[in-house]
Design a protein around this motif. Sequence first.
Motif, PDB file in Angstrom:
ATOM      1  N   GLY A 342       0.816  -1.224   0.000  1.00  0.00           N
ATOM      2  CA  GLY A 342       0.000   0.000   0.000  1.00  0.00           C
ATOM      3  C   GLY A 342       0.843   1.264   0.000  1.00  0.00           C
ATOM      4  O   GLY A 342       0.298   2.368   0.122  1.00  0.00           O
ATOM      5  N   GLY A 371      -3.069   6.131  -1.627  1.00  0.00           N
ATOM      6  CA  GLY A 371      -4.467   6.565  -1.579  1.00  0.00           C
ATOM      7  C   GLY A 371      -4.785   7.747  -2.464  1.00  0.00           C
ATOM      8  O   GLY A 371      -5.941   8.170  -2.527  1.00  0.00           O
ATOM      9  N   ASP A 499      -9.567  -6.569  -6.014  1.00  0.00           N
ATOM     10  CA  ASP A 499      -9.314  -5.712  -4.861  1.00  0.00           C
ATOM     11  C   ASP A 499      -7.866  -5.201  -4.854  1.00  0.00           C
ATOM     12  O   ASP A 499      -7.121  -5.415  -3.898  1.00  0.00           O
ATOM     13  N   PRO A 500      -7.465  -4.512  -5.950  1.00  0.00           N
ATOM     14  CA  PRO A 500      -6.065  -4.113  -6.068  1.00  0.00           C
ATOM     15  C   PRO A 500      -5.744  -2.896  -5.197  1.00  0.00           C
ATOM     16  O   PRO A 500      -6.615  -2.058  -4.971  1.00  0.00           O
ATOM     17  N   LYS A 501      -4.484  -2.838  -4.734  1.00  0.00           N
ATOM     18  CA  LYS A 501      -4.047  -1.653  -3.985  1.00  0.00           C
ATOM     19  C   LYS A 501      -3.860  -0.487  -4.950  1.00  0.00           C
ATOM     20  O   LYS A 501      -4.001   0.675  -4.582  1.00  0.00           O
ATOM     21  N   ILE A 502      -3.482  -0.830  -6.186  1.00  0.00           N
ATOM     22  CA  ILE A 502      -3.301   0.224  -7.200  1.00  0.00           C
ATOM     23  C   ILE A 502      -4.248  -0.084  -8.370  1.00  0.00           C
ATOM     24  O   ILE A 502      -4.202  -1.183  -8.936  1.00  0.00           O
ATOM     25  N   LEU A 503      -5.097   0.865  -8.678  1.00  0.00           N
ATOM     26  CA  LEU A 503      -6.052   0.669  -9.771  1.00  0.00           C
ATOM     27  C   LEU A 503      -5.694   1.637 -10.897  1.00  0.00           C
ATOM     28  O   LEU A 503      -5.574   2.843 -10.663  1.00  0.00           O
ATOM     29  N   PHE A 528     -13.027   3.313  -5.311  1.00  0.00           N
ATOM     30  CA  PHE A 528     -11.643   3.773  -5.142  1.00  0.00           C
ATOM     31  C   PHE A 528     -11.156   3.683  -3.692  1.00  0.00           C
ATOM     32  O   PHE A 528      -9.971   3.922  -3.439  1.00  0.00           O
ATOM     33  N   ARG A 531      -7.505   2.654  -2.166  1.00  0.00           N
ATOM     34  CA  ARG A 531      -6.583   2.345  -3.269  1.00  0.00           C
ATOM     35  C   ARG A 531      -5.903   3.617  -3.760  1.00  0.00           C
ATOM     36  O   ARG A 531      -6.448   4.713  -3.636  1.00  0.00           O
ATOM     37  N   THR A 532      -4.725   3.390  -4.371  1.00  0.00           N
ATOM     38  CA  THR A 532      -4.116   4.453  -5.150  1.00  0.00           C
ATOM     39  C   THR A 532      -4.685   4.285  -6.555  1.00  0.00           C
ATOM     40  O   THR A 532      -4.729   3.164  -7.069  1.00  0.00           O
ATOM     41  N   VAL A 533      -5.145   5.386  -7.146  1.00  0.00           N
ATOM     42  CA  VAL A 533      -5.799   5.259  -8.457  1.00  0.00           C
ATOM     43  C   VAL A 533      -5.084   6.141  -9.475  1.00  0.00           C
ATOM     44  O   VAL A 533      -4.797   7.313  -9.197  1.00  0.00           O
TER      45      VAL A 533
END
Length: 572
Positions: A342, A371, A499-503, A528, A531-533
């Motif tokens: 994360g 995030g 359920d990715p940490k980075i999308l 979102f 997550r980091t998007v």
Amino acid sequence: MPTMPGFDHLRHVVVHAMRPESYWLAIAIALSFAQGLLALLSPWFAGHFASEIMLESSSFDYGLPGLMALWALVLAGQALTRFLSGFLLTRSGARTLAVLSRRLHDHLLALPIPFFESRKRGDLLSLYSNDVASVAHFLTGTLAGLLPAVAVLLGATVMMARIDSQVALLVVLLAPVFFLTLKLLGRGLRSLSDQVAAGQASALGLAGEQLSLIALIKSFNRQHRDGELFASRVRDLLTLRSDQLWWQALLAPALQLLSSLGILLVLWLSAIHLQQGSLELSGFVSLLMYGLLFTRPVSGLANLYGEGLQARGAAQRLQLVFAQAPEPEPEAVSRTALARPGGAIDIARVYFAYPGQKALFESLSLHIPPGEIVAITGDNGAGKSTLLHLLMRFVDPISGVITIGGQNTRKVSLSSLRSLIAIVTQRVLLLDASVADNIRYGMPAATDEAVYAAAGLAQAHAIIQRLPQGYATRIGEGGVRLSGGEQQRIALARALLADPKILILDEATAMFDSQGEADFVANSAAAFAGRTVILVTHRPASLALADRILHLESGVLRQMSVAPEHKEVFEA
Ligand SMILES: Nc1ncnc2c1ncn2[C@@H]1O[C@H](COP(=O)(O)OP(=O)(O)OP(=O)(O)O)[C@@H](O)[C@H]1O
């Protein structure tokens, strides 16, 4: 393939594939030898048969019926050993082919994406359809079958030498003439078989491409022109095949003729010895039969030569693929997982250029705190997708470092990196399976409820329920039975289910209708959360979601800001 130089990688794979078969292959070869030995007995029986009926002095104690019974037994033994060795050899061939195909497929799946960008699909498919089969057949069928044939030739020569040494010497002297002819005639075949293989791959590749572009062909009325293009490839291939067949057709009869002339010489010399009284009739008949034993392996040799050339070309093409290094993941790295998935993403002074092109990024840097929702804009060809590919390690920087949570992404396992990131691109990749199976692709064990929830977040649930069989609807190859927007919604659901940490959303809602996009934007907080998007987009509605907007131009990222009331982007 122990005898061929420069085939290290392939040899390793082939040895591994054939190891489980070594026991059965040894039995099959032993049985073939037994068959060869039994074949050597027939001329001996024929000799005794001749002396029995000519009432010559016979050394056979059991008379004609006993002789015939024993001969029949030998013939039955020959049939049985032939059946068993043939079955075992072809079964080992089929098993070797299965293992080789699997190894080829596993190896291809492990190769980096740029490898596939520089290869034609047809060339790769013909590795499966032609080359693997050609190598497996050559090793377990042709080569393994040849050893006993050579043994028969040697055995027959020894037996002839026991009856008449001068005749055997004649056979030994004729052998080099035979092999020289084989080599000379085979020369024409060598380059042709490589060209035929290349022509087959090219025709197959073109057919595959045209079938996948069928709508394009029809919309531009190119059926005739594209059909003609394929026809011209087939014509070229046919010309090459005709030349190849000419040489192949010539080879077997030429060798046959040569060996028959040799047999005539043997016959002639034997007849002279018979007339001179230095050879008995039984010996004469045996010699003749041993001479005839030469004919079968001789035509087998002609086949062997043709198949050997094809297998050599196939082996060269397979070697080129097996020599390619898989995605770089040294042993030590493959066991290191990302410790802080994360964590912040840091791209530091990255230099990257595609092979043979000028640098796309000379010193690209970017810090994305955990995030954050960051949007990236930029002209076509600015390098936005390349930046995402660098993050996913589809390609690696030439210099510079990319870290996640402070860990260099090149020092962690690819699987831990990629399971952290989910990417939805504009060009959606879907399987010919049900909607549910497509959504579950990255998470096969996900429950139905989880699938529905992910579809809900992607604004796909209601649309899927309206499909003929709902989540069980089969969507066709590449999702052809769905609209572009439906395809994108399913791809988005698939990404969210992981359920990715980075999308990463690369114009992922571009084909949504305006209501769908508005719904997605309104409910994006849930999609979102945590997550980091990274959004690659030019769409104002999506840009408004971003905490920060970056514009990529000339390899440099510049921060922009949004005027909320106009949703216009201007440089900060
Ligand atoms: N596999 C590749 N091999 C060689 N050059 C490539 C490759 N992929 C992209 N390029 C080139 O690199 C440049 C950047 O391409 P990229 O796809 O990253 O741009 P982009 O910003 O995503 O464009 P778009 O907005 O059109 O999607 C382009 O000039 C493209 O021609």
